[in-house]
Design a protein around this motif. Structure first.
Motif, PDB file in Angstrom:
ATOM      1  N   GLN A 129      42.793  51.764  40.536  1.00  0.00           N
ATOM      2  CA  GLN A 129      41.970  50.414  40.473  1.00  0.00           C
ATOM      3  C   GLN A 129      42.516  49.131  40.958  1.00  0.00           C
ATOM      4  O   GLN A 129      41.823  48.360  41.349  1.00  0.00           O
ATOM      5  CB  GLN A 129      41.727  50.404  39.088  1.00  0.00           C
ATOM      6  CG  GLN A 129      40.424  51.786  38.587  1.00  0.00           C
ATOM      7  CD  GLN A 129      40.200  51.854  37.398  1.00  0.00           C
ATOM      8  OE1 GLN A 129      41.003  51.389  36.414  1.00  0.00           O
ATOM      9  NE2 GLN A 129      39.262  52.701  37.027  1.00  0.00           N
ATOM     10  N   LYS A 130      43.737  48.977  40.670  1.00  0.00           N
ATOM     11  CA  LYS A 130      44.711  47.905  40.754  1.00  0.00           C
ATOM     12  C   LYS A 130      44.795  47.898  42.354  1.00  0.00           C
ATOM     13  O   LYS A 130      44.214  46.597  42.762  1.00  0.00           O
ATOM     14  CB  LYS A 130      46.184  48.074  40.341  1.00  0.00           C
ATOM     15  CG  LYS A 130      47.128  46.862  40.621  1.00  0.00           C
ATOM     16  CD  LYS A 130      48.508  47.047  40.131  1.00  0.00           C
ATOM     17  CE  LYS A 130      49.556  46.242  40.598  1.00  0.00           C
ATOM     18  NZ  LYS A 130      49.849  46.269  41.988  1.00  0.00           N
TER      19      LYS A 130
ATOM     20  N   GLU B  94      42.345  48.799  44.423  1.00  0.00           N
ATOM     21  CA  GLU B  94      41.010  48.431  44.817  1.00  0.00           C
ATOM     22  C   GLU B  94      40.553  46.793  44.591  1.00  0.00           C
ATOM     23  O   GLU B  94      40.170  46.263  45.464  1.00  0.00           O
ATOM     24  CB  GLU B  94      40.008  49.380  44.345  1.00  0.00           C
ATOM     25  CG  GLU B  94      40.054  50.885  44.876  1.00  0.00           C
ATOM     26  CD  GLU B  94      39.222  51.691  44.197  1.00  0.00           C
ATOM     27  OE1 GLU B  94      38.680  52.667  44.968  1.00  0.00           O
ATOM     28  OE2 GLU B  94      39.065  51.423  43.069  1.00  0.00           O
ATOM     29  N   THR B  95      41.366  46.600  43.602  1.00  0.00           N
ATOM     30  CA  THR B  95      40.819  44.977  43.279  1.00  0.00           C
ATOM     31  C   THR B  95      41.725  44.089  44.189  1.00  0.00           C
ATOM     32  O   THR B  95      41.094  43.249  44.416  1.00  0.00           O
ATOM     33  CB  THR B  95      41.460  44.882  41.862  1.00  0.00           C
ATOM     34  OG1 THR B  95      40.724  45.627  40.589  1.00  0.00           O
ATOM     35  CG2 THR B  95      41.102  43.516  41.105  1.00  0.00           C
ATOM     36  N   GLU B  96      43.001  44.240  44.524  1.00  0.00           N
ATOM     37  CA  GLU B  96      43.657  43.624  45.275  1.00  0.00           C
ATOM     38  C   GLU B  96      42.965  43.510  46.362  1.00  0.00           C
ATOM     39  O   GLU B  96      43.239  42.302  47.321  1.00  0.00           O
ATOM     40  CB  GLU B  96      45.066  44.105  45.488  1.00  0.00           C
ATOM     41  CG  GLU B  96      45.673  44.106  44.128  1.00  0.00           C
ATOM     42  CD  GLU B  96      47.234  44.440  44.473  1.00  0.00           C
ATOM     43  OE1 GLU B  96      47.862  44.961  45.476  1.00  0.00           O
ATOM     44  OE2 GLU B  96      48.280  44.345  43.329  1.00  0.00           O
ATOM     45  N   LEU B  97      42.640  44.724  47.069  1.00  0.00           N
ATOM     46  CA  LEU B  97      42.006  44.626  48.532  1.00  0.00           C
ATOM     47  C   LEU B  97      40.513  44.457  48.331  1.00  0.00           C
ATOM     48  O   LEU B  97      39.694  44.151  49.453  1.00  0.00           O
ATOM     49  CB  LEU B  97      42.105  46.032  49.187  1.00  0.00           C
ATOM     50  CG  LEU B  97      43.595  46.241  49.181  1.00  0.00           C
ATOM     51  CD1 LEU B  97      43.540  47.912  49.757  1.00  0.00           C
ATOM     52  CD2 LEU B  97      44.179  45.457  50.400  1.00  0.00           C
ATOM     53  N   ASN B  98      39.968  44.216  47.457  1.00  0.00           N
ATOM     54  CA  ASN B  98      38.390  43.747  47.047  1.00  0.00           C
ATOM     55  C   ASN B  98      37.463  44.621  47.648  1.00  0.00           C
ATOM     56  O   ASN B  98      36.597  44.494  48.248  1.00  0.00           O
ATOM     57  CB  ASN B  98      38.244  42.497  47.404  1.00  0.00           C
ATOM     58  CG  ASN B  98      37.145  41.836  46.961  1.00  0.00           C
ATOM     59  OD1 ASN B  98      36.550  42.055  45.749  1.00  0.00           O
ATOM     60  ND2 ASN B  98      36.354  40.865  47.892  1.00  0.00           N
ATOM     61  N   THR B  99      37.836  45.943  47.855  1.00  0.00           N
ATOM     62  CA  THR B  99      37.127  47.042  48.180  1.00  0.00           C
ATOM     63  C   THR B  99      37.201  48.538  47.513  1.00  0.00           C
ATOM     64  O   THR B  99      38.247  48.785  47.240  1.00  0.00           O
ATOM     65  CB  THR B  99      37.089  47.055  49.842  1.00  0.00           C
ATOM     66  OG1 THR B  99      36.271  47.992  50.343  1.00  0.00           O
ATOM     67  CG2 THR B  99      38.622  47.685  50.134  1.00  0.00           C
TER      68      THR B  99
ATOM     69  N   GLU C 135      36.761  52.323  54.396  1.00  0.00           N
ATOM     70  CA  GLU C 135      37.998  51.371  54.082  1.00  0.00           C
ATOM     71  C   GLU C 135      39.193  52.043  53.726  1.00  0.00           C
ATOM     72  O   GLU C 135      40.270  51.585  54.172  1.00  0.00           O
ATOM     73  CB  GLU C 135      37.424  50.423  52.935  1.00  0.00           C
ATOM     74  CG  GLU C 135      36.473  49.199  53.664  1.00  0.00           C
ATOM     75  CD  GLU C 135      34.993  49.765  53.464  1.00  0.00           C
ATOM     76  OE1 GLU C 135      35.076  50.966  52.953  1.00  0.00           O
ATOM     77  OE2 GLU C 135      34.247  49.526  54.264  1.00  0.00           O
TER      78      GLU C 135
END
Length: 292
Positions: A37-38, A40-45, A60
């Motif tokens: 989840q971290k 995915e949050t950093e990559l915004n996808t 992605e």
């Protein structure tokens, strides 16, 4: 973004579930979930599709997997380049075909001399091992010489002769042409040589049986299940014991080289450099020839 996040991402992609990835790292599942989840949050996808059977990569996620592998490979190579040139250490993953008769001596000599190296050995056929070296899954491999990919470099290990072997019933090579062929899977260099002989003799084997280990193949020959093509150094003791017969084929099919391959573009660490030196030292040892 941390390297460990990418390692976890790759493991989830490979295993397909958080549960299996957690087992590999000995982490609790919530830790793996939080790391994904971290990322995915950093990559915004979103990187994974979640479903009942587990997790699969999104488009992605597939893109990230390509870059992730490159990043971690570079990281591993960076660590290797700064290790001591005097004392090899760390992991060394080597592949081999099953019939490298001199391999135990090479490994024994190396391991006894370089005690800080964690060496792992994997078996397979030549084509599979070549792919694994190309894909950085193995540091190197002992295989049958062939036309290798240009990104590979090879070091000669030894030369020997392949022989067609059968049980004790056959009295001539002609009788063996109708016997079933027992062999390793496609991609085996020995099998390719024998198939070339069959083709040139206009022979079509009536039956081909693929087995996974040399021991199983040899036991099958002893009980008369068929014929196979192997290095004579691997079966001379069986011939001397009266368990099998050896049949010689022309040099163009029987003379063969075993080589050690590695990627040409990877840094030659002291760990792999000393391994190659051990192979070359073994070459200089005089081995009394035997007849089969």
């Amino acid at each position: 973004m941390e390297f460990k996040d990418l390692e976890i991402f790759q493991m989830v992609a490979e295993k397909g579930t958080i549960t299996d990835a957690a087992k590999e790292f000995s982490y609790v599942q919530s830790n793996i979930t939080a790391r994904i989840q971290k990322l995915e949050t950093e990559l915004n996808t979103p990187l994974f599709n979640r479903h009942r059977r587990g997790m699969s990569l999104t488009p992605e996620g597939k893109k990230l997997l390509i870059y992730s592998k490159k990043i971690l490979l570079l990281s591993d190579e960076m660590k290797k380049t700064i290790q001591s040139n005097e004392e090899p250490s760390g992991k060394l993953e080597i592949g081999t075909v099953e019939t490298v008769i001199h391999l135990p001596k090479i490994l024994s000599t190396y391991i006894k001399k370089y005690k800080n190296v964690d060496l792992s050995l994997f078996t397979g056929v030549t084509e599979t091992l070549e792919e694994e070296v190309l894909n950085h899954e193995l540091d190197g491999a002992f295989v049958t010489e062939s036309d290798f990919h240009p990104d590979l470099v090879s070091h000669e290990v030894f030369q020997e002769e392949l022989v067609l072997i059968s049980d004790m019933r056959a009295s001539s090579l002609e009788e063996l042409k109708e016997e079933p062929l027992i062999c390793f899977s496609k991609g085996c260099g020995y099998r390719a040589r024998l198939e070339a002989w069959y083709k040139d003799q206009n022979i079509i084997p009536q039956k081909v049986m693929e087995f996974g280990t040399l021991e199983t193949i040899l036991r099958s020959i002893v009980v008369g299940l068929g014929v196979t093509f192997v290095p004579k150094s691997a079966v001379i003791h069986m011939e001397q014991s009266g368990l099998i017969q050896c049949h010689t084929l022309p040099d163009q099919y029987s003379k063969i080289k075993t080589v050690f391959i590695r990627r040409a573009d990877t840094y030659l660490t002291s760990t792999i450099e000393k391994f190659i030196e051990t192979i070359e030292t073994n070459q200089q040892v005089s081995i009394k020839p035997v007849n089969c």
